[in-house]
Design a protein around this motif. Structure first.
Motif, PDB file in Angstrom:
ATOM      1  N   VAL A 189     -35.415  23.494 -61.149  1.00  0.00           N
ATOM      2  CA  VAL A 189     -36.271  22.740 -62.434  1.00  0.00           C
ATOM      3  C   VAL A 189     -37.782  22.093 -61.342  1.00  0.00           C
ATOM      4  O   VAL A 189     -38.919  22.580 -61.682  1.00  0.00           O
ATOM      5  CB  VAL A 189     -35.640  21.460 -62.308  1.00  0.00           C
ATOM      6  CG1 VAL A 189     -36.241  20.845 -63.165  1.00  0.00           C
ATOM      7  CG2 VAL A 189     -34.245  22.455 -63.824  1.00  0.00           C
ATOM      8  N   TRP A 190     -37.647  21.617 -59.801  1.00  0.00           N
ATOM      9  CA  TRP A 190     -38.690  21.171 -58.504  1.00  0.00           C
ATOM     10  C   TRP A 190     -40.218  21.942 -58.966  1.00  0.00           C
ATOM     11  O   TRP A 190     -41.474  22.133 -59.273  1.00  0.00           O
ATOM     12  CB  TRP A 190     -38.133  20.825 -58.267  1.00  0.00           C
ATOM     13  CG  TRP A 190     -36.945  19.534 -57.672  1.00  0.00           C
ATOM     14  CD1 TRP A 190     -37.336  19.219 -58.867  1.00  0.00           C
ATOM     15  CD2 TRP A 190     -36.177  19.074 -56.978  1.00  0.00           C
ATOM     16  NE1 TRP A 190     -36.079  17.744 -58.925  1.00  0.00           N
ATOM     17  CE2 TRP A 190     -35.827  17.746 -57.555  1.00  0.00           C
ATOM     18  CE3 TRP A 190     -36.327  19.189 -55.617  1.00  0.00           C
ATOM     19  CZ2 TRP A 190     -34.810  17.769 -56.729  1.00  0.00           C
ATOM     20  CZ3 TRP A 190     -35.534  18.536 -55.058  1.00  0.00           C
ATOM     21  CH2 TRP A 190     -34.908  17.945 -55.552  1.00  0.00           C
ATOM     22  N   GLU A 191     -39.375  23.384 -58.307  1.00  0.00           N
ATOM     23  CA  GLU A 191     -40.173  24.373 -58.478  1.00  0.00           C
ATOM     24  C   GLU A 191     -40.991  24.840 -59.350  1.00  0.00           C
ATOM     25  O   GLU A 191     -41.984  25.103 -59.769  1.00  0.00           O
ATOM     26  CB  GLU A 191     -39.629  25.567 -57.711  1.00  0.00           C
ATOM     27  CG  GLU A 191     -39.182  25.749 -56.279  1.00  0.00           C
ATOM     28  CD  GLU A 191     -38.013  26.653 -56.181  1.00  0.00           C
ATOM     29  OE1 GLU A 191     -37.840  27.488 -57.328  1.00  0.00           O
ATOM     30  OE2 GLU A 191     -37.107  26.883 -55.401  1.00  0.00           O
ATOM     31  N   ARG A 192     -40.679  24.873 -60.649  1.00  0.00           N
ATOM     32  CA  ARG A 192     -41.218  24.842 -62.386  1.00  0.00           C
ATOM     33  C   ARG A 192     -42.147  23.362 -62.459  1.00  0.00           C
ATOM     34  O   ARG A 192     -43.539  24.119 -62.665  1.00  0.00           O
ATOM     35  CB  ARG A 192     -40.400  25.306 -62.996  1.00  0.00           C
ATOM     36  CG  ARG A 192     -39.544  26.306 -63.498  1.00  0.00           C
ATOM     37  CD  ARG A 192     -40.004  27.386 -62.845  1.00  0.00           C
ATOM     38  NE  ARG A 192     -39.139  28.864 -62.850  1.00  0.00           N
ATOM     39  CZ  ARG A 192     -38.243  29.454 -62.090  1.00  0.00           C
ATOM     40  NH1 ARG A 192     -38.242  28.516 -60.777  1.00  0.00           N
ATOM     41  NH2 ARG A 192     -37.629  30.429 -61.745  1.00  0.00           N
ATOM     42  N   LEU A 193     -41.867  22.746 -62.249  1.00  0.00           N
ATOM     43  CA  LEU A 193     -42.286  21.881 -62.007  1.00  0.00           C
ATOM     44  C   LEU A 193     -43.701  21.272 -61.233  1.00  0.00           C
ATOM     45  O   LEU A 193     -44.429  21.313 -61.371  1.00  0.00           O
ATOM     46  CB  LEU A 193     -41.589  19.980 -61.788  1.00  0.00           C
ATOM     47  CG  LEU A 193     -40.531  20.063 -63.653  1.00  0.00           C
ATOM     48  CD1 LEU A 193     -39.850  18.546 -63.060  1.00  0.00           C
ATOM     49  CD2 LEU A 193     -41.641  19.638 -64.642  1.00  0.00           C
TER      50      LEU A 193
END
Length: 307
Positions: free
Chosen positions: A178-182
């Motif tokens: 999720v962090w990478e997408r954000l």
């Protein structure tokens, strides 16, 4: 936004009351375009109540709230069309497939049917779920569901993404996905407002933080600046500290917290904390480490459990 209003969000003296209880007590803050702003605080601090007012779910009791230079009280329909929201709960429709959850939600924004399908497929590729598009959402893992909720919040190409604890309950692998997408969204200039209980998440994603408690803003600033200001650079934790340690801490006027069976001492590079205390008293029952955002959070909001 208007030329007169340089902020995505501009809140002034914002208040939210539930009967006699004041959840948000006169806070003011802003969010500039392309910034990720994090709201931190213990349970009951007022974080969720704040962001619910921001995305129009809960009306403010008093104060002023402008988004994109528009007054929330009079322009809430227009504002909502420019916002994407990820709530705490995975409130996906269990009767629909992964793709259908996006397509049905997109109809609320009057998007053309052909564009809905193209945009939905594109978002599923972005969150790496295109191979699961025909599966029911109940077959997805918790991390996959959170990524799908994120994709759904992006279906209207929002200018502002509001997220309430976006990775709560996820395992480390899912959180990092999720962090990478954000981070990719941030690189493309999306403005983000989020709440989180994870200090590493706040440090990684947020350019600026607001720490709240009891409905008020305690401090505001960049993560690194807050750590230096309120916890220094070095930390020594000593279990069952003796009288000699306490006398040395007092003599050098080190900032410290004294707990039941532990002393936590904070120092800066120039203090020589590790040399003065670490080398002499850290042969056992001691931890030497760098100061973190969690130190700041605990020093400002306390260590007692909150319901």
């Amino acid at each position: 936004m208007t030329e007169k209003e340089p902020y995505i969000i501009h809140a002034r003296d914002l208040r939210k009351k539930f009967g006699s209880f004041t959840a948000v007590d006169g806070i003011s803050f802003h969010l500039v375009p392309g910034e990720c702003l994090g709201l931190l605080g213990p349970n009951g601090a007022g974080k969720t109540s704040t962001i619910r007012m921001v995305y129009g779910f809960s009306p403010m009791t008093s104060g002023h709230l402008d988004l994109f230079g528009l007054d929330m009280n009079t322009n809430w329909r227009q504002i909502k069309s420019r916002i994407g929201v990820c709530q705490q709960e995975n409130n996906l429709d269990p009767d629909l497939s992964v793709l259908q959850n996006l397509e049905v939600f997109a109809r609320y924004f009057n998007i053309a049917r052909k564009e809905i399908r193209d945009r939905s497929i594109q978002l599923l590729k972005f969150i790496a779920l295109e191979n699961r598009k025909d599966d029911k959402v109940t077959s997805l893992s918790g991390g996959m569901m959170r990524r799908l909720v994120l994709a759904r919040a992006l279906i209207n190409n929002p200018e502002l993404l509001v997220m309430d604890e976006p990775t709560s309950g996820l395992d480390p692998q899912a959180r990092h996905q999720v962090w990478e997408r954000l981070e990719l969204l941030q690189e493309n200039g999306l403005s983000i407002l989020l709440t989180t209980h994870y200090m590493d998440e706040a440090s990684r994603l947020c350019e600026r933080l607001i720490i709240m408690d009891h409905g008020k803003v305690l401090v505001e600033g960049r993560p690194d600046d807050l750590v230096r200001s309120y916890a220094g650079e070095h930390v020594v934790e000593i279990v069952n500290p003796g009288r000699e340690v306490k006398e040395l801490v007092d003599a050098h006027d080190f900032v410290h917290d004294t707990l039941d069976h532990r002393m936590i001492i904070y120092g800066r590079e120039t203090d020589g904390l590790f040399d003065l205390i670490g080398d002499k008293f850290c042969r056992q029952g001691c931890i030497k480490r760098l100061a973190t955002l969690e130190d700041v959070f605990l020093r400002l909001t306390g260590r007692e459990l909150r319901e």
